[in-house]
Design an enzyme around this catalytic site. Structure first.
Site, PDB file in Angstrom:
ATOM      1  N   TYR A   1       0.829  -1.204   0.000  1.00  0.00           N
ATOM      2  CA  TYR A   1       0.000   0.000   0.000  1.00  0.00           C
ATOM      3  C   TYR A   1       0.864   1.255   0.000  1.00  0.00           C
ATOM      4  O   TYR A   1       1.916   1.290   0.645  1.00  0.00           O
ATOM      5  CB  TYR A   1      -0.878   0.057   1.253  1.00  0.00           C
ATOM      6  CG  TYR A   1      -2.087  -0.839   1.223  1.00  0.00           C
ATOM      7  CD1 TYR A   1      -3.286  -0.407   0.664  1.00  0.00           C
ATOM      8  CD2 TYR A   1      -2.033  -2.112   1.771  1.00  0.00           C
ATOM      9  CE1 TYR A   1      -4.404  -1.216   0.666  1.00  0.00           C
ATOM     10  CE2 TYR A   1      -3.147  -2.934   1.767  1.00  0.00           C
ATOM     11  CZ  TYR A   1      -4.327  -2.481   1.212  1.00  0.00           C
ATOM     12  OH  TYR A   1      -5.433  -3.293   1.207  1.00  0.00           O
TER      13      TYR A   1
ATOM     14  N   TYR B   1      -0.859  -9.944   0.713  1.00  0.00           N
ATOM     15  CA  TYR B   1       0.231  -9.389   1.531  1.00  0.00           C
ATOM     16  C   TYR B   1       0.183  -9.950   2.940  1.00  0.00           C
ATOM     17  O   TYR B   1      -0.881 -10.334   3.426  1.00  0.00           O
ATOM     18  CB  TYR B   1       0.176  -7.850   1.546  1.00  0.00           C
ATOM     19  CG  TYR B   1      -1.104  -7.222   2.063  1.00  0.00           C
ATOM     20  CD1 TYR B   1      -1.310  -7.035   3.433  1.00  0.00           C
ATOM     21  CD2 TYR B   1      -2.089  -6.799   1.194  1.00  0.00           C
ATOM     22  CE1 TYR B   1      -2.472  -6.446   3.913  1.00  0.00           C
ATOM     23  CE2 TYR B   1      -3.259  -6.205   1.662  1.00  0.00           C
ATOM     24  CZ  TYR B   1      -3.439  -6.033   3.022  1.00  0.00           C
ATOM     25  OH  TYR B   1      -4.593  -5.454   3.490  1.00  0.00           O
TER      26      TYR B   1
ATOM     27  N   ARG C   1      -3.236 -11.726   3.747  1.00  0.00           N
ATOM     28  CA  ARG C   1      -4.552 -11.366   3.215  1.00  0.00           C
ATOM     29  C   ARG C   1      -4.713 -11.930   1.807  1.00  0.00           C
ATOM     30  O   ARG C   1      -3.788 -11.844   1.007  1.00  0.00           O
ATOM     31  CB  ARG C   1      -4.714  -9.837   3.123  1.00  0.00           C
ATOM     32  CG  ARG C   1      -4.723  -9.047   4.422  1.00  0.00           C
ATOM     33  CD  ARG C   1      -5.774  -9.457   5.438  1.00  0.00           C
ATOM     34  NE  ARG C   1      -7.087  -9.833   4.927  1.00  0.00           N
ATOM     35  CZ  ARG C   1      -8.050  -8.996   4.523  1.00  0.00           C
ATOM     36  NH1 ARG C   1      -7.851  -7.700   4.558  1.00  0.00           N
ATOM     37  NH2 ARG C   1      -9.221  -9.454   4.103  1.00  0.00           N
TER      38      ARG C   1
ATOM     39  N   HIS D   1      -7.407  -8.413  -2.428  1.00  0.00           N
ATOM     40  CA  HIS D   1      -8.720  -7.810  -2.171  1.00  0.00           C
ATOM     41  C   HIS D   1      -8.715  -6.340  -2.551  1.00  0.00           C
ATOM     42  O   HIS D   1      -7.665  -5.692  -2.606  1.00  0.00           O
ATOM     43  CB  HIS D   1      -9.123  -7.960  -0.701  1.00  0.00           C
ATOM     44  CG  HIS D   1      -8.181  -7.266   0.237  1.00  0.00           C
ATOM     45  ND1 HIS D   1      -7.004  -7.836   0.664  1.00  0.00           N
ATOM     46  CD2 HIS D   1      -8.216  -6.041   0.817  1.00  0.00           C
ATOM     47  CE1 HIS D   1      -6.368  -7.001   1.454  1.00  0.00           C
ATOM     48  NE2 HIS D   1      -7.072  -5.886   1.568  1.00  0.00           N
TER      49      HIS D   1
ATOM     50  N   HIS E   1     -10.795  -2.873  -1.220  1.00  0.00           N
ATOM     51  CA  HIS E   1     -11.707  -2.306  -0.223  1.00  0.00           C
ATOM     52  C   HIS E   1     -12.755  -1.445  -0.928  1.00  0.00           C
ATOM     53  O   HIS E   1     -12.418  -0.671  -1.832  1.00  0.00           O
ATOM     54  CB  HIS E   1     -10.943  -1.427   0.766  1.00  0.00           C
ATOM     55  CG  HIS E   1      -9.930  -2.175   1.590  1.00  0.00           C
ATOM     56  ND1 HIS E   1     -10.195  -2.629   2.857  1.00  0.00           N
ATOM     57  CD2 HIS E   1      -8.647  -2.549   1.324  1.00  0.00           C
ATOM     58  CE1 HIS E   1      -9.112  -3.243   3.336  1.00  0.00           C
ATOM     59  NE2 HIS E   1      -8.157  -3.200   2.424  1.00  0.00           N
TER      60      HIS E   1
END
Ligand code: FE2
Lengths: 240, 184
Positions: A106, A145, A155, A158, A160
């Protein structure tokens, strides 16, 4: 102004405390949520117009890229319909998305994962649903990640989603997963959702019919918000 | 196969800022360099201007420095708008150091049958479904409000404190002063 908004099925959603998702331990109320039926406050909500959008807001491949460049990763369209539980489309509603880059990193000061930033990828996008509730983004498929949860937790890939409805009671934040990802079954955040059926509402399907040959694959993800506008008559019938 | 039950909620996670307040997150220039909901008073609307400073305290007593709070409220006349020069909706991240989220807004009026209040919606890492609460003001007869009444003896957790610097309200996720959260 909308009519009534149907009650939320709390057993369908994750409970506030999901001990395997360790962050929830200190961040979940101990008391049960107190119920009341939506008042004017919860049946109304903000509205957003198409004029607030920039030309590339719905294109995460390009909206942070240097001129002539593009984000790295598998190119995908994420699209679907925003509807309510009564199958009515929700037109003119703001949908915001955010995600990691193709390596699972991110663009955020709190993310220290080894995978590098992509200088051409910011990681956010937004759009407003069309007349039939349809929405669409272009992006790159995010990578899985690792995250600190006390074990070897990764995770699933995905995206959000933050979604507005007509009334504030319909407001929802969730995450979209990708069909076939083995991490879905292993993730404590996903598995905080009680039923497989409810988890499946968050799994996007590969959509070859909207895939553009030699260019970009499509994933289909429909989003359902709480129902609206039940008539008094219908309510009475349910109560009989 | 189509599904007609509400999409299940998932946590906003620690990186909610990227999607909802990208300028705050450091994505310079995104969406014109202005975070949506940042400014509630956009013109010169009638009404009393107030500052509402919120903090969210976790079960360890620590302020949450990575949360996002949204506010939705009636205008000074008690209606939900639209109102010229005023956004009835606002959105603020909690400060990364102090945990404070500051809303500069108008004192809400009373919607029909209710006492003046602001609806709050809190999303963060560790919160599986955004928490809904309300904030009321100490100078009003809040006991007359039907939602305030539902909170019973815990209703005091819904009332902001009036200070020289505006209204201050602390939201406790657990403990003796656990704030009332609603299913609505
Ligand atoms: Fe994430």
């Amino acid at each position: 102004m909308t009519g009534l908004i149907s009650a939320r099925d709390l057993d369908w959603h994750p409970a506030p405390l999901a001990p395997d998702y360790r962050s929830s331990i200190l961040r979940s109320p101990a008391h049960a949520l107190l119920h009341y039926d939506p008042t004017e406050t919860e049946m109304t909500g903000p509205t957003f117009g198409h004029n607030m959008l920039g030309a590339l807001d719905d294109n995460l491949i390009l909206n942070y890229a240097n001129p002539g460049e593009a984000a790295i990763g598998p190119r995908i369209i994420v699209h679907g319909k925003l509807i309510d539980e009564d199958r009515r489309p929700l037109p003119g509603k703001l949908i915001e998305v955010w995600q990691a880059n193709a390596g699972g990193r991110y663009r955020h000061k709190k993310d220290g994962y080894t995978a590098p930033l992509d200088p051409n990828f910011g990681g956010c996008g937004r759009c407003i649903s069309g007349e039939d509730g349809s929405y669409s983004f272009q992006t790159i498929q995010p990578g899985p990640y690792p995250w600190p949860n006390g074990g070897n937790d990764w995770r699933p890939a995905h995206i959000h989603f933050s979604v507005f409805g007509d009334g504030f009671a319909q407001r929802l934040i969730t995450q979209m997963y990708f069909e076939g990802d083995p991490h879905i079954a292993l993730c404590p955040i996903v598995q905080s959702i009680p039923s497989t059926q409810a988890i499946n509402t968050l799994v996007a399907r590969l959509d070859m019919s909207n895939t553009i040959p030699m260019d970009i694959r499509a994933y289909r993800f429909d989003i359902v918000l709480r129902g609206r506008n039940q008539t008094l008559f219908e309510n009475k019938m349910e109560g009989l | 196969m189509a599904n007609f039950k509400e999409s299940a909620s998932q946590t906003a996670g620690p990186y909610v800022h990227i999607g909802c307040v990208p300028t705050f997150a450091g994505l310079e220039g995104m969406y014109g360099g202005k975070d949506l909901g940042n400014t509630m008073i956009t013109g010169n609307p009638a009404g009393k201007r107030i500052t509402l400073c919120l903090r969210v305290i976790d079960a360890a007593g620590e302020p949450m420095t990575d949360a996002m709070i949204e506010a939705w409220q009636p205008g000074p006349e008690g209606s939900f708008g639209p109102t010229e020069g005023f956004n009835h909706w606002g959105r603020q991240p909690t400060d990364a150091e102090t945990g404070e989220a500051i809303f500069k807004t108008l004192m809400p009026g009373a919607p029909t049958g209710q006492t003046p209040h602001i609806l709050l919606w809190i999303a963060a890492r560790g919160i599986n479904m955004a928490l809904i609460t309300r904030v009321y003001f100490p100078e009003n007869d809040n006991a007359a409000d039907p939602v305030f009444a539902i909170a019973g003896e815990r209703a005091a957790t819904l009332v902001a404190e009036k200070t020289d610097n505006g209204y201050v309200h602390t939201i406790h996720l657990q403990g003796d002063h656990e704030t009332v959260f609603f299913d609505v």
